[in-house]
Design an enzyme around this catalytic site. Structure first.
Site, PDB file in Angstrom:
ATOM      1  N   ASP A  90      -5.663   6.155  -5.109  1.00 33.84           N
ATOM      2  CA  ASP A  90      -4.488   5.293  -5.199  1.00 33.84           C
ATOM      3  C   ASP A  90      -4.345   4.617  -3.840  1.00 33.84           C
ATOM      4  O   ASP A  90      -3.801   5.188  -2.896  1.00 33.84           O
ATOM      5  CB  ASP A  90      -3.251   6.126  -5.550  1.00 33.84           C
ATOM      6  CG  ASP A  90      -1.982   5.292  -5.527  1.00 33.84           C
ATOM      7  OD1 ASP A  90      -2.041   4.128  -5.098  1.00 33.84           O
ATOM      8  OD2 ASP A  90      -0.924   5.821  -5.922  1.00 33.84           O
TER       9      ASP A  90
ATOM     10  N   TYR B  61       3.273  10.160  -4.597  1.00 30.06           N
ATOM     11  CA  TYR B  61       3.899   9.218  -5.522  1.00 30.06           C
ATOM     12  C   TYR B  61       2.844   8.219  -5.977  1.00 30.06           C
ATOM     13  O   TYR B  61       2.152   7.618  -5.148  1.00 30.06           O
ATOM     14  CB  TYR B  61       5.048   8.482  -4.825  1.00 30.06           C
ATOM     15  CG  TYR B  61       5.755   7.479  -5.700  1.00 30.06           C
ATOM     16  CD1 TYR B  61       6.451   7.888  -6.835  1.00 30.06           C
ATOM     17  CD2 TYR B  61       5.728   6.113  -5.393  1.00 30.06           C
ATOM     18  CE1 TYR B  61       7.097   6.970  -7.644  1.00 30.06           C
ATOM     19  CE2 TYR B  61       6.382   5.189  -6.198  1.00 30.06           C
ATOM     20  CZ  TYR B  61       7.057   5.624  -7.325  1.00 30.06           C
ATOM     21  OH  TYR B  61       7.704   4.713  -8.124  1.00 30.06           O
TER      22      TYR B  61
ATOM     23  N   LYS C  31       0.837  -3.677  -3.675  1.00 30.55           N
ATOM     24  CA  LYS C  31       1.584  -3.980  -2.453  1.00 30.55           C
ATOM     25  C   LYS C  31       0.967  -5.144  -1.665  1.00 30.55           C
ATOM     26  O   LYS C  31       0.941  -6.246  -2.162  1.00 30.55           O
ATOM     27  CB  LYS C  31       1.727  -2.705  -1.614  1.00 30.55           C
ATOM     28  CG  LYS C  31       2.674  -1.683  -2.313  1.00 30.55           C
ATOM     29  CD  LYS C  31       3.450  -0.866  -1.356  1.00 30.55           C
ATOM     30  CE  LYS C  31       4.167   0.290  -2.048  1.00 30.55           C
ATOM     31  NZ  LYS C  31       5.588   0.151  -2.130  1.00 30.55           N
TER      32      LYS C  31
END
Ligand SMILES: Cc1ncc(COP(=O)(O)O)c(C=O)c1O
Length: 457
Positions: free
Chosen positions: A255, A153, A283
């Protein structure tokens, strides 16, 4: 549904009537009653009243030790004093300028100290970071296709929302997975440009390059796949990605939305000793405020300076998020903090292992940095297809049983993992383990019962 799980869900419903009411109300106006599909689960999700440090309270006043921590966005824990101080000190000086300010280069300098990048641009979400990274790679190479891994994801943009959680019946050959759009509204052209490979299988990536010579702009990968529980890269796999992308004139995008702040001081780049071309962060770098960044070596980022690649955003570098980010890098995400969190994680992982052995429950734990997870599969998950074999009913039994004992063991979902924050304590870890010790024998029994039923069929 097995009796043990049914009993835990009944207990959950008894303890959380306020969440049930709030969810019913939300359903009237908000699809699924939640603001992100990831937050929806049956019978209804917990509604939160507040979070403090490593703990969380739901609207009924039940207290939980929080190892979900906003899907891993809170290695700082809730309202870390350094983040609160930084945010409070900025609040009265304006909350958005749409103009440059000094915290931008200050934070860019902090990021360049830790990750192998020379220049940085900021955004508000991980989705933005990976979206711009892909665009940058396309512009740098003059190519349109990219390779991603099945089950990975990278956010919600069209290029990334492909083969995120495809069904087994539709995914084809493991060495050449079929690209499956992750829902409606994704143009076929995007799906065609996103080539899918299998994690820990360098051959599946090499085949993509051979089949599409001179067409692939980048390989985007999460160095540790953290949307299938936790799937570690096997020895040499990330280095193989580095070599393959170089050989074929493509860029390697890490990522690091989940790993960047939580795996180590310098993220996965430092942890695995591999240098990608572009790094995406989000995050935990914002201490709970919306903050993301993507960075690369000067030549790639100069495409933005030269106005060949466009990047913008009204809320980019709003002073509140930037103040939080600076506090994170300067005061919270210190080398000592990584040692501390690592020690707590080791204690938790060792405790789980001991309890697994004693209870006879067939599952395993894996962890690194601030993250870990209990995987309900007999052997190690190496890729998305292995993860599809996780016993989801047993996982739900585990999660609700832990919640009923005051421990949010991780975010809801067998694709997620726990996060340990700098505000968790040894006592929090002891309580987490005590809850698991209480729950494990019932899980082991449920597992045996299911195996017996399976064998009898
Ligand atoms: C690896 C990874 N990349 C990107 C994203 C997207 O980040 P955001 O939800 O901030 O858009 C996520 C979110 O969970 C993620 O786990």
């Amino acid at each position: 549904m097995q009796e043990g799980l049914a009993n835990e869900i009944a207990g959950y419903e008894q303890r959380t009537p306020g969440s049930k009411r709030s969810h019913a109300r939300a359903l009237e106006r908000i699809p699924l009653g939640v603001a992100s599909n990831y937050r929806a689960y049956d019978p209804y999700p917990l509604f939160v009243r507040e979070g403090k440090g490593g703990h969380l309270w739901d609207v009924d006043g039940n207290e939980y030790i929080d190892f979900n921590l906003s899907f891993g966005a809170l290695m700082a824990g809730h309202s870390h004093p350094a983040v609160v101080r930084a945010v409070e000190s900025r609040l009265r000086g304006g909350t958005a300028y749409g103009m440059p300010h000094d915290m931008e280069w200050e934070l860019a300098e902090e990021i360049c100290k830790r990750y192998p990048v020379d220049m940085v641009r900021f955004g508000c979400s991980g989705t933005e970071a990976t979206m711009h990274a892909v665009r940058l790679a396309r512009a740098a190479t003059g190519r349109e296709r990219m390779v991603k891994f099945e089950g990975a994801y990278h956010g919600l943009h069209d290029a990334a929302l492909v083969s995120v959680k495809p069904h087994l019946e539709e995914i084809g050959d493991i060495h050449e997975p079929t690209a499956i759009p992750g829902g409606g509204g994704i143009p076929a052209a995007h799906v065609a440009n996103t080539l899918v490979a299998t994690f820990n299988d360098a051959g599946s990536v090499e085949r993509r390059f051979e089949k599409h010579p001179g067409e692939i702009a980048a390989v985007i990968c999460e160095p540790v796949m953290m949307n299938v529980g936790m799937c570690m890269p096997e020895e040499g796999f990330l280095r193989a990605m580095r070599e393959l992308t170089r050989k074929h004139g493509a860029l390697l995008i890490f990522d690091e939305v989940k790993t960047g702040a939580k795996l180590a001081w310098g993220g996965a780049c430092e942890y695995f000793g591999v240098e990608p071309d572009i790094v995406c962060l989000a995050k935990s770098i914002g201490g709970g405020l919306p903050l993301s960044a993507f960075g690369a070596r000067r030549a790639a980022m100069e495409q933005i300076s030269q106005r060949k690649v466009f990047h913008g955003g009204t809320y980019n570098t709003n002073p509140i998020s930037m103040a939080a980010g600076l506090a994170m890098f300067r005061e919270v995400l210190t080398r000592d903090a990584y040692q501390y969190v690592d020690r707590l994680n080791r204690k938790l992982l060792d405790g789980y292992q001991r309890i697994l052995r004693a209870s006879g429950l067939k599952a395993y734990v894996v962890g690194a940095g601030a993250n870990g997870v209990l995987m309900f599969r007999g052997s190690t998950v190496r890729n998305y297809r292995d993860w599809l074999e996780v016993d989801t009913e047993l996982w739900r039994h585990y999660w609700f049983a832990m919640v009923n004992r005051g421990v949010l063991a991780q975010a809801y979902g067998w694709d997620e993992q726990w996060t340990i924050s700098v505000q968790h304590t040894e006592a929090d870890i002891d309580r987490h383990l005590a809850a698991f010790e209480e729950v494990a024998p019932a899980l082991a029994q449920a597992q045996r019962d299911r195996q017996q039923v399976g064998a009898a069929r």
